[in-house]
Enzyme design. Structure first.
Site, PDB file in Angstrom:
ATOM      1  N   ASP A   1      -8.419  -5.432  -9.612  1.00 14.50           N
ATOM      2  CA  ASP A   1      -9.415  -5.059  -8.208  1.00 14.50           C
ATOM      3  C   ASP A   1     -10.198  -6.245  -7.838  1.00 14.50           C
ATOM      4  O   ASP A   1     -11.398  -7.122  -8.630  1.00 14.50           O
ATOM      5  CB  ASP A   1     -10.720  -3.808  -8.552  1.00 14.50           C
ATOM      6  CG  ASP A   1      -9.629  -2.545  -8.699  1.00 14.50           C
ATOM      7  OD1 ASP A   1      -8.877  -2.516  -8.391  1.00 14.50           O
ATOM      8  OD2 ASP A   1      -9.913  -1.888  -9.460  1.00 14.50           O
TER       9      ASP A   1
ATOM     10  N   GLU B   1      -2.680   7.252  -3.316  1.00 16.87           N
ATOM     11  CA  GLU B   1      -3.097   6.513  -5.035  1.00 16.87           C
ATOM     12  C   GLU B   1      -4.621   6.668  -4.573  1.00 16.87           C
ATOM     13  O   GLU B   1      -5.259   6.731  -3.759  1.00 16.87           O
ATOM     14  CB  GLU B   1      -3.079   5.181  -4.949  1.00 16.87           C
ATOM     15  CG  GLU B   1      -1.437   5.071  -5.139  1.00 16.87           C
ATOM     16  CD  GLU B   1      -1.545   3.204  -5.437  1.00 16.87           C
ATOM     17  OE1 GLU B   1      -2.121   2.383  -5.429  1.00 16.87           O
ATOM     18  OE2 GLU B   1      -0.797   2.580  -4.713  1.00 16.87           O
TER      19      GLU B   1
END
Length: 265
Positions: A60, A49
């Protein structure tokens, strides 16, 4: 069958889970991120990824945010991300882009999809885009046989899980914990119910991410999931070796080997 599905099938044939590794493009710079991702491939990642750095990363945690900010401060652009994809996909490893939706929309959905295909990319993981709000992306992806990896979480209803898996291709991304990346440890006991509920709706592989950082933990999760997804631990390894590229790559290779051993345990 997509190349991502092929990687999961290969792992299944070997009676193990797949190891999916993540790093943001352009961290610590474009060429260094290519070298790091290729190191992860050589050391045992089955799927890669590549994060598209974004200024408002709702999923995140602080570790990935710090790395993405370095890339943004250095002037990373979407075209640079696609260059990283091309370099990693050239290894033959399925390579997906993990991105929030706004950068794709700004770039142009059809243009992004075609440029991703041209770079050899396998598809997108879209943490802030759900299938019911993704008709343009799904049409562009379906026209090019790109993977559409959507997320399910412990809070997802059975109805929402079924809707998500029906729209997915490649694999389904199950978040092991509630919250942002890199802040808590996922456990097999905690994520097993979500994996079971997801598998009840689809034959697609189910990968577990968010909160995986060691070989022992990967082994634990691999007994339930088809794939173990690791991001923050890889990013932290490079953050721990600023200015020493060789040491950073050596530590990255060692962590990848540990995790690859875990999914094979």
């Amino acid at each position: 069958m997509s190349t991502t599905s092929t990687a999961f099938e290969k792992a299944r044939a070997e009676d193990r889970a797949a190891l999916v590794g993540y790093l943001p493009a352009g961290f610590p710079d474009v060429e260094a991120s290519i070298a790091a991702l290729r190191t992860m491939v050589a050391a045992g990642c089955d799927v890669i990824e590549i994060g598209l750095p974004y200024s408002d990363p709702v999923m995140d945690g602080p570790i990935i945010q710090a790395a993405a900010q370095q890339a943004l401060d250095a002037g990373i652009r979407t075209t640079d991300v696609l260059r990283v994809v091309e370099a990693v996909a050239a290894t033959g490893t399925p390579t997906l882009v993990m991105t929030y939706w706004n950068p794709v929309e700004r770039y142009g959905v059809e243009r992004f999809a075609q440029d991703l295909v041209d770079a050899g990319g396998a598809g997108l993981i879209t943490p802030d885009l759900t299938p019911d709000y993704a008709p343009e992306w799904m049409a562009a992806a379906d026209a090019r046989d790109l993977d559409k990896v959507f997320l399910v979480s412990p809070s997802s209803t059975d109805e929402r899980i079924a809707l998500t898996t029906a729209a997915s291709r490649g694999f389904v991304y199950a978040t092991g914990i509630m919250g942002v990346t890199g802040t808590k440890q996922a456990t097999a006991a905690g994520v097993a119910p979500l994996i079971a509920r997801t598998k009840a709706t689809t034959d697609l592989p189910v990968g577990v991410g968010v909160g995986v950082s060691s070989g022992a933990q990967a082994a634990d999760l691999a007994s339930y999931a088809d794939g173990v997804i690791v991001g923050s631990a890889f990013v932290r390894t490079l953050l721990d070796h600023p200015g020493d590229r060789a040491a950073g790559l050596a530590a990255l290779a060692a962590l990848t080997e540990e995790l690859a051993g875990g999914v094979r345990a």
